[in-house]
Design a protein around this motif. Structure first.
Motif, PDB file in Angstrom:
ATOM      1  N   PHE A  14       0.888  -1.372  -0.139  1.00  0.00           N
ATOM      2  CA  PHE A  14       0.060   0.083   0.196  1.00  0.00           C
ATOM      3  C   PHE A  14       1.153   1.487   0.042  1.00  0.00           C
ATOM      4  N   LEU A  15       2.159   1.389   0.575  1.00  0.00           N
ATOM      5  CA  LEU A  15       2.606   2.337   0.658  1.00  0.00           C
ATOM      6  C   LEU A  15       3.973   2.704  -0.461  1.00  0.00           C
ATOM      7  N   LEU A  16       4.201   1.197  -0.644  1.00  0.00           N
ATOM      8  CA  LEU A  16       5.091   1.722  -2.429  1.00  0.00           C
ATOM      9  C   LEU A  16       4.660   2.520  -3.831  1.00  0.00           C
ATOM     10  N   PRO A  17       4.958   3.420  -3.997  1.00  0.00           N
ATOM     11  CA  PRO A  17       4.950   3.767  -5.461  1.00  0.00           C
ATOM     12  C   PRO A  17       4.851   3.310  -6.237  1.00  0.00           C
ATOM     13  N   THR A  18       5.166   2.119  -5.973  1.00  0.00           N
ATOM     14  CA  THR A  18       5.529   1.270  -7.960  1.00  0.00           C
ATOM     15  C   THR A  18       4.718   0.754  -7.397  1.00  0.00           C
ATOM     16  N   SER A  19       3.538   0.378  -6.631  1.00  0.00           N
ATOM     17  CA  SER A  19       2.677  -0.968  -7.081  1.00  0.00           C
ATOM     18  C   SER A  19       1.558  -0.002  -7.800  1.00  0.00           C
ATOM     19  N   THR A  20       0.747  -1.461  -7.530  1.00  0.00           N
ATOM     20  CA  THR A  20       0.523  -1.431  -9.052  1.00  0.00           C
ATOM     21  C   THR A  20      -1.136  -0.726  -8.275  1.00  0.00           C
ATOM     22  N   PRO A  21      -2.229  -0.251  -9.089  1.00  0.00           N
ATOM     23  CA  PRO A  21      -3.970  -0.748  -7.890  1.00  0.00           C
ATOM     24  C   PRO A  21      -4.305  -1.858  -7.595  1.00  0.00           C
ATOM     25  N   GLN A  22      -3.819  -2.369  -8.036  1.00  0.00           N
ATOM     26  CA  GLN A  22      -4.691  -3.725  -7.233  1.00  0.00           C
ATOM     27  C   GLN A  22      -4.120  -4.166  -6.676  1.00  0.00           C
ATOM     28  N   GLU A  23      -2.776  -3.930  -6.585  1.00  0.00           N
ATOM     29  CA  GLU A  23      -2.096  -4.328  -5.031  1.00  0.00           C
ATOM     30  C   GLU A  23      -2.456  -3.307  -3.879  1.00  0.00           C
ATOM     31  N   ARG A  24      -2.517  -2.147  -3.740  1.00  0.00           N
ATOM     32  CA  ARG A  24      -2.692  -1.118  -3.045  1.00  0.00           C
ATOM     33  C   ARG A  24      -4.295  -2.180  -2.633  1.00  0.00           C
ATOM     34  N   ARG A  25      -5.604  -2.126  -3.360  1.00  0.00           N
ATOM     35  CA  ARG A  25      -6.604  -2.672  -3.201  1.00  0.00           C
ATOM     36  C   ARG A  25      -5.994  -3.686  -2.550  1.00  0.00           C
ATOM     37  N   ASP A  26      -6.172  -4.904  -3.135  1.00  0.00           N
ATOM     38  CA  ASP A  26      -5.923  -6.133  -2.453  1.00  0.00           C
ATOM     39  C   ASP A  26      -4.689  -5.943  -0.826  1.00  0.00           C
ATOM     40  N   VAL A  27      -4.186  -5.333  -0.295  1.00  0.00           N
ATOM     41  CA  VAL A  27      -3.997  -4.527   1.257  1.00  0.00           C
ATOM     42  C   VAL A  27      -5.336  -4.497   1.296  1.00  0.00           C
ATOM     43  N   ALA A  28      -5.367  -3.094   0.489  1.00  0.00           N
ATOM     44  CA  ALA A  28      -7.366  -3.110   1.641  1.00  0.00           C
ATOM     45  C   ALA A  28      -7.489  -3.478   1.956  1.00  0.00           C
ATOM     46  N   VAL A  29      -8.264  -4.919   1.167  1.00  0.00           N
ATOM     47  CA  VAL A  29      -9.175  -5.624   1.789  1.00  0.00           C
ATOM     48  C   VAL A  29      -8.664  -6.680   2.192  1.00  0.00           C
ATOM     49  N   GLU A  30      -7.611  -6.758   2.751  1.00  0.00           N
ATOM     50  CA  GLU A  30      -6.677  -7.766   3.966  1.00  0.00           C
ATOM     51  C   GLU A  30      -7.002  -7.224   5.077  1.00  0.00           C
ATOM     52  N   LEU A  31      -6.924  -5.562   4.958  1.00  0.00           N
ATOM     53  CA  LEU A  31      -7.093  -4.608   6.574  1.00  0.00           C
ATOM     54  C   LEU A  31      -8.335  -5.032   6.672  1.00  0.00           C
ATOM     55  N   ASP A  32      -9.199  -4.202   5.999  1.00  0.00           N
ATOM     56  CA  ASP A  32     -11.093  -4.335   5.725  1.00  0.00           C
ATOM     57  C   ASP A  32     -11.092  -5.468   6.597  1.00  0.00           C
ATOM     58  N   GLN A  33     -11.630  -6.805   5.657  1.00  0.00           N
ATOM     59  CA  GLN A  33     -11.688  -8.614   6.047  1.00  0.00           C
ATOM     60  C   GLN A  33     -10.779  -8.319   7.944  1.00  0.00           C
ATOM     61  N   ALA A  34      -9.815  -8.354   8.364  1.00  0.00           N
ATOM     62  CA  ALA A  34      -9.348  -8.474   9.606  1.00  0.00           C
ATOM     63  C   ALA A  34      -9.800  -6.526  10.139  1.00  0.00           C
ATOM     64  N   CYS A  35     -10.287  -5.923   9.896  1.00  0.00           N
ATOM     65  CA  CYS A  35     -11.770  -5.208  10.673  1.00  0.00           C
ATOM     66  C   CYS A  35     -13.086  -6.103  11.128  1.00  0.00           C
ATOM     67  N   ARG A  36     -13.268  -6.605   9.842  1.00  0.00           N
ATOM     68  CA  ARG A  36     -14.574  -7.249   9.978  1.00  0.00           C
ATOM     69  C   ARG A  36     -14.621  -8.859  10.909  1.00  0.00           C
TER      70      ARG A  36
END
Ligand SMILES: N=C(N)NCCCC[C@H](N)C(=O)O
Ligand SMILES: O=C(O)CCC(=O)C(=O)O
Ligand SMILES: [Fe+2]
Length: 317
Positions: A14-36
């Motif tokens: 999520f932090l790396l400027p070289t990541s693709t939007p999909q890679e960022r989204r994957d991390v966000a989804v992982e966090l979301d799952q942990a929060c739920r």
């Protein structure tokens, strides 16, 4: 104790400027799952340099080990602010601990009640403590905002809206010591079951195992031992409010049985002092709708502090 484990999330994509939007989204989804689900997770790949973690941890350990009772009392919470400085919490039932608290400094204004209003009190020793705290807090605020951005992405909420509620976060950095020789005698060391009332807590602790416990979804207590280099994160009540309870603020407690002291350093990433936190997701069912009607963070903060101050010994004037 059940053998369940808490999720470990690598935040670096999520932090790396070289990541693709999909890679960022994957991390966000992982966090979301942990929060739920768990409401607790370990965060690695957070980008906070190792020496900042080591420095603040060592200074906190040294402070509690070497500061005299007299010097601690000089740093005692002031009777107007009641938030910044040294305090000793004594509760024979729930557990006792001592703490040195730092917060975002807030200039006094007429609209402010005394609680939470003041400037930090800095210990003279270790002499690197102040710069260690300030450098660490600066990085932690950045990390807090980045995690909020990730959660906004996962929730489909306007990132600007979320960030506008935390851009002057009323953060709290707490250094806590449980047990050991400095511990208030005749009371067990620990902290009673509670949820944190802010947004997100990032815990850095020494290597002590078996002291911190979190309540799992099924209601059982489980140990949440430190993983070197990772933060243990838990969600506060404001995140539950924002998401109408979809994200849980999870109960936890500390029972510290060893004679060797345990030092822990939670960074509480909280909303701006004046922020109104209102649900941002569509209502689920009628039952939860009534519970999440929006809160003003500072009202919640003052209420929680008034309650917590009940077990504080000796407040300075
Ligand atoms: N800022 C937040 N979210 N703090 C949560 C813990 C506060 C600990 C304790 N009530 C105290 O006296 O500070
Ligand atoms: O010391 C710990 O590990 C947790 C402390 C805590 O839960 C708190 O200060 O809110
Ligand atoms: Fe807590």
């Amino acid at each position: 104790m059940p053998m369940e484990t808490l999720p470990i999330i690598d935040f670096s994509p999520f932090l790396l400027p070289t990541s693709t939007p999909q890679e960022r989204r994957d991390v966000a989804v992982e966090l979301d799952q942990a929060c739920r689900n768990a409401g607790f997770f370990y965060l690695k790949g957070h980008g906070v340099p190792r020496d900042l973690l080591d420095n603040i941890r060592q200074d906190a350990i040294d402070f509690f080990k070497t500061t005299s009772e007299e010097d601690k009392q000089r740093l005692a919470l002031k009777s107007d602010d009641k938030a910044r400085g040294y305090s000793k919490h004594v509760d024979a039932e729930k557990g006792s601990h001592e703490a040195l608290d730092f917060y975002r400094p807030v200039a006094p204004t007429e609209s402010r009640c005394g609680i939470g209003q003041g400037v930090n009190q800095w210990p003279a020793k270790p002499d690197t403590f102040r710069s260690a705290v300030e450098t660490y807090v600066d990085r932690m605020e950045r990390l807090g905002r980045a995690v909020i951005e990730a959660l906004a992405l996962a929730l489909g909420v306007d990132v600007k809206l979320f960030v506008s509620r935390v851009d002057k976060a009323f953060w709290q950095l707490r250094t806590i010591c449980y047990g050991g020789q400095t511990s208030p005698v005749s009371a067990k060391a620990g902290i009673g079951e509670h949820t944190d009332f802010g947004i997100l807590t990032f815990l850095l602790a020494d290597s002590t195992k078996g002291s911190l416990q979190v309540r799992s979804k099924t209601g059982e207590w489980m140990h949440a031992d430190p993983i070197e280099g990772a933060f243990l994160c838990n969600l506060g009540d404001m995140l539950a409010e924002w998401t109408r309870g979809a994200y849980k603020s999870t109960a936890h407690r500390v029972i510290h049985l060893s004679n060797t002291p345990r030092v822990s350093i939670p960074f509480f990433f909280d909303p701006n002092w004046d922020a109104i936190i209102e649900p941002v997701v569509p209502s689920g069912d009628e039952e939860t709708d009534g519970r999440y009607v929006g809160v003003r963070y500072r009202d919640r903060y003052i209420g929680a502090m008034e309650e917590a101050l009940g077990d504080v010994e000796a407040l300075a004037v």
